[in-house]
Design a protein around this motif. Structure first.
Motif, PDB file in Angstrom:
ATOM      1  N   GLN A 173       0.990  -1.149  -0.092  1.00  0.00           N
ATOM      2  CA  GLN A 173      -0.075  -0.060   0.035  1.00  0.00           C
ATOM      3  C   GLN A 173       0.706   1.132  -0.071  1.00  0.00           C
ATOM      4  OE1 GLN A 173      -2.148   1.232   3.728  1.00  0.00           O
ATOM      5  NE2 GLN A 173      -3.912   1.056   2.570  1.00  0.00           N
ATOM      6  N   GLU A 174       2.020   1.243   0.753  1.00  0.00           N
ATOM      7  CA  GLU A 174       2.713   2.406   0.864  1.00  0.00           C
ATOM      8  C   GLU A 174       3.531   2.502  -0.461  1.00  0.00           C
ATOM      9  OE1 GLU A 174       6.388   3.831   3.815  1.00  0.00           O
ATOM     10  OE2 GLU A 174       4.681   2.442   4.701  1.00  0.00           O
ATOM     11  N   ALA A 175       3.727   1.489  -1.027  1.00  0.00           N
ATOM     12  CA  ALA A 175       4.645   1.545  -2.422  1.00  0.00           C
ATOM     13  C   ALA A 175       3.608   2.264  -3.560  1.00  0.00           C
ATOM     14  CB  ALA A 175       5.186   0.262  -2.785  1.00  0.00           C
ATOM     15  N   ALA A 176       2.437   1.840  -3.403  1.00  0.00           N
ATOM     16  CA  ALA A 176       1.521   1.991  -4.432  1.00  0.00           C
ATOM     17  C   ALA A 176       1.265   3.578  -4.319  1.00  0.00           C
ATOM     18  CB  ALA A 176       0.177   1.192  -4.397  1.00  0.00           C
ATOM     19  N   GLN A 177       1.263   4.288  -3.073  1.00  0.00           N
ATOM     20  CA  GLN A 177       0.978   5.363  -3.058  1.00  0.00           C
ATOM     21  C   GLN A 177       1.677   6.282  -3.977  1.00  0.00           C
ATOM     22  OE1 GLN A 177       1.430   7.221   0.968  1.00  0.00           O
ATOM     23  NE2 GLN A 177      -0.654   6.969   1.644  1.00  0.00           N
ATOM     24  N   GLY A 178       1.004   7.486  -4.493  1.00  0.00           N
ATOM     25  CA  GLY A 178       1.950   8.426  -5.178  1.00  0.00           C
ATOM     26  C   GLY A 178       2.842   9.098  -4.617  1.00  0.00           C
TER      27      GLY A 178
END
Lengths: 67, 684
Positions: B531-536
């Motif tokens: 989720q953190e990696a997917a955040q812009g």
């Protein structure tokens, strides 16, 4: 020296019917700083977004499920 | 005093006394349980405020109160008396929530849920009873009212709350001969009293102020009444939600009640017309001098710890009201007298914590004086309100950073303890003179850092293995990278760095419990990482900006989800994730030329079944992957169970540590290419 004469406008008269809170709003209205409201609103929205973004990261303290 | 105020005082006094009598318990300092007689086992880390006091388990209002936590499992109340239990009798208050009573023997567990008028052995049906509820243990049989409810080995007792607050009025433990071993009589022992007098006085003042102020006052009076009705469990939940690690629930309750009177106070101050002083005298040099003197004194006190860098800015802040006095032609001495609480706060608390109450007090004065300032200097006063409103969050941030909240609301800590990225070993040792073999141990709190041996890092099993191998003449270096909360997720994300730093010949991995049995979020560790990696990037940057603020971090906690571990709990590292992590660890070790020794964690009998799939998965990996070996510790240690190998339910005791070391030493020696220590005989 006598206290300055204060003649409230129609909107201020409406505000002044709401006690201390109304007096404060009338003060801000008469103070002529109402145009700063967009700044305040933007700041509040930014603060709300920051709070939300932060909260999704937090985890509960370390616990064991079955103990 | 006007008739309205007098009537308000009479009505308020009665209301205050009634509120104190019915809901005052949440605001009273509770009595602690006797630590010589009881152990309160609290799950969670760094959550203790005062030993035995002020969290979920305490004596208050003439009852032994067990309050379920919002963010943690319930406290467990365990008698310190080690004698075998012969019986328990307890009486619950009629309005009590159910109590969970667990009789835990070696390999047996009886869980009994007791409500004020009915009981049941989980998961069975309810049976009514007349108080007190009594269970007796005779000849390996637990009995209620003469009827057997199940077999039990000599049990220990655990008490805990379930979903609601439990209030125990009497509790009696007996030994096998029927003699009392522990009697709790909280009704007689309760030293605190509901603060009726204080409630009545507060009520009289508030009632008088409310009726004197008028309609707005009655609305403002509803705020403290609402706060007074908030129960202890809600304050406990708020303390946990906000991570207020140094604050007891009753302290938060008192602070909130005090703040709840603020609207009423502001209204009464405004009604009095004394929030702002009168007209400025013709010569005001004396007033200005008094301001400079008081501000100078406050600045000197505030800087007494050497914080002089703040002094120029702070002095400016302290003198700022003079601008308003000049614009509104106010008497500066009168304004100074009203501003004294602000100066006193800064002087007493220092710049960091003191500016917040100072700013808040000035805001109170401006709001209460709005009616007067509306006539005299609306523009200057409006500017003052805006400046103070904008300064308030900055002052709050400064205050948070100046107190223990700086640690409690540290984002890195709140996001789940990033310390696992630190590659510094918890313990290391070396022996022998020739070329040394290196063994690296990795795991959770049973491997290193757990509370049972916290100040004795060489008491954990890796150092005990090391000692045995050294005594057998090995030339060995051992590094222990175990620490609380570590699991296969953290190890798989740090293994390359560990291998590069330590260059081990053998990596011993003692994991399992933290993978499967910890539930710290609604998402698994891997899902949170994704989720953190997917955040812009932009959003991450914006969030990082907020993460720098203690205030944002603290207020964000209000929005964090409470997790019911029984319902919503998801393992931090579920079995498929754990397998993927172990494969990653094995591949990295093989690439670095190291062997991996998997040791499924040894746990208490009642948890063995839950951990069995994990142990089976590790056995399958050891059979499948080259360079991966296995020691089935639980099976090997089972014959020694009578020695008490576990400190609690998964942390090894000293006896357990020695047995584990005895078990592992020959395998570690063989896999690391060392001289093997002598093997001990079996039990008996």
């Amino acid at each position: 020296m006598p206290e300055p004469v204060y003649t409230p406008g129609p909107f201020e008269r409406l505000l002044l019917r709401f006690g201390t809170a109304g007096e404060l709003l009338a003060l801000l209205w008469r103070g002529g700083r109402w145009w700063m409201m967009p700044l305040v609103v933007v700041l509040l929205l930014a603060a709300g977004l920051l709070l939300f973004l932060q909260s999704v990261h937090y985890v509960a303290p370390f616990v064991y499920m079955v103990f | 005093m006007s008739r309205r105020a007098l009537a308000g005082a009479v009505l308020g006094g009665g209301l205050g006394a009634w509120l104190a009598g019915t809901a005052g318990g949440a605001f009273v300092t509770p009595d602690a349980l006797d630590p010589a007689r009881w152990n309160v086992i609290v799950s969670g880390r760094d959550e203790s405020v005062v030993s035995q006091l002020g969290r979920g388990t305490q004596v208050v209002g003439g009852a032994l109160v067990l309050t379920p936590h919002t963010f943690r499992r319930s406290d467990q109340l365990v008698p310190r008396d080690g004698r075998a239990l012969g019986g328990v009798a307890l009486t619950l208050a009629p309005d009590s929530g159910p109590v969970m009573l667990r009789l835990r023997g070696e390999g047996t567990l009886l869980a009994i849920e007791i409500a004020p008028d009915a009981w049941r052995v989980l998961p069975g049906g309810w049976t009514p009873y007349a108080a007190p509820f009594e269970v007796r243990v005779e000849g390996g049989e637990a009995r209620v009212g003469g009827a057997s409810i199940g077999r039990t080995a000599p049990p220990t007792l655990e008490l805990s709350a379930k979903e609601e607050t439990a209030r125990i009025l009497a509790l009696r433990l007996r030994d096998e001969a029927g003699a009392d071993t522990l009697v709790e009589d909280p009704v007689a022992a309760w030293r605190g009293r509901a603060p009726l007098a204080l409630g009545a006085v507060l009520g009289m003042i508030a009632g008088a102020a409310a009726l004197w102020t008028g309609g707005g006052g009655l609305v403002a009076l509803a705020v403290p009444i609402g706060v007074a009705l908030v129960p202890h469990a809600a304050w406990l939940g708020l303390v946990e939600r906000l991570y207020l690690v140094r604050l007891a629930p009753y302290e938060l309750a008192r602070a909130a009640l005090a703040l709840a009177f603020a609207p009423l106070f502001v209204g009464a101050l405004a009604r009095s017309g004394r929030a702002m002083p009168g007209e400025r005298p013709r010569r005001d040099a004396l007033g200005t001098a008094a301001w400079v003197g008081v501000a100078g004194l406050a600045a000197a006190f505030a800087s007494r710890d050497g914080a002089w860098a703040w002094a120029p800015l702070g002095l400016g802040v302290l003198l700022a009201p003079l601008l308003l006095a000049r614009a509104a032609r106010l008497d500066p001495v009168g304004l100074l007298v009203r501003d004294l609480p602000a100066a006193a706060a800064v002087a007493a608390l220092g710049w960091g914590p003191g500016l917040l109450p100072a700013v808040a007090w000035r805001l109170v004065l401006l709001v209460a004086g709005a009616g007067s300032l509306l006539r005299r200097a609306p523009r200057a006063a409006a500017d003052g309100v805006f400046v103070l409103a904008l300064a308030l969050p900055f002052a709050a941030e400064l205050a948070a950073r100046s107190t223990w909240l700086d640690t409690a609301w540290d984002t890195a800590r709140l996001e789940g303890d990033d310390q696992w990225r630190d590659l510094t070993p918890f313990w290391e040792g070396a022996c022998g003179s020739g070329p040394r073999r290196t063994v690296l141990y990795a795991g959770g709190s049973s491997t290193g850092g757990a509370y049972q041996f916290h100040d004795e890092p060489d008491a954990f099993f890796p150092s005990r293995v090391h000692a045995r191998l050294c005594a057998a003449g090995a030339s060995l270096r051992t590094t222990n990278h175990g620490d609380g909360g570590r699991d296969t997720f953290t190890l798989s994300r740090t293994i390359e760095g560990l291998l590069a730093a330590e260059r081990p010949d053998l990596v011993v991995v003692y994991v399992g419990v933290n993978d499967l049995l910890s539930a710290t979020s609604l998402l698994t560790r891997a899902e949170r990482e994704a989720q953190e990696a997917a955040q812009g990037a932009a959003m991450r940057g914006f969030a990082a900006l907020g993460a720098r603020s203690r205030l944002v971090a603290g207020l964000s906690l209000l929005a964090r989800p409470a997790i019911d571990q029984e319902v919503d709990g998801v393992s931090d590292v579920p079995l498929p994730d754990a397998e993927a992590n172990l494969r990653r660890i094995a591949a990295a070790a093989r690439a670095a030329g190291a062997t991996v020794l998997l040791v499924p964690e040894h746990v208490a009998p009642e948890t063995t079944a839950v951990m069995a799939p994990y142990a089976a998965m590790e056995a399958r990996l050891a059979a499948e992957l080259p360079g991966v070996e296995l020691v089935e510790a639980s099976a090997a240690l089972a014959p020694y169970a009578a020695e008490g190998l576990l400190f609690d339910r998964n942390h090894l005791s000293r006896a357990g540590t020695e047995r584990m070391a005895e078990l592992l030493a020959p395998r570690v020696a063989a896999l690391a290419g060392l001289a093997s220590p002598p093997v001990a005989d079996g039990p008996g």
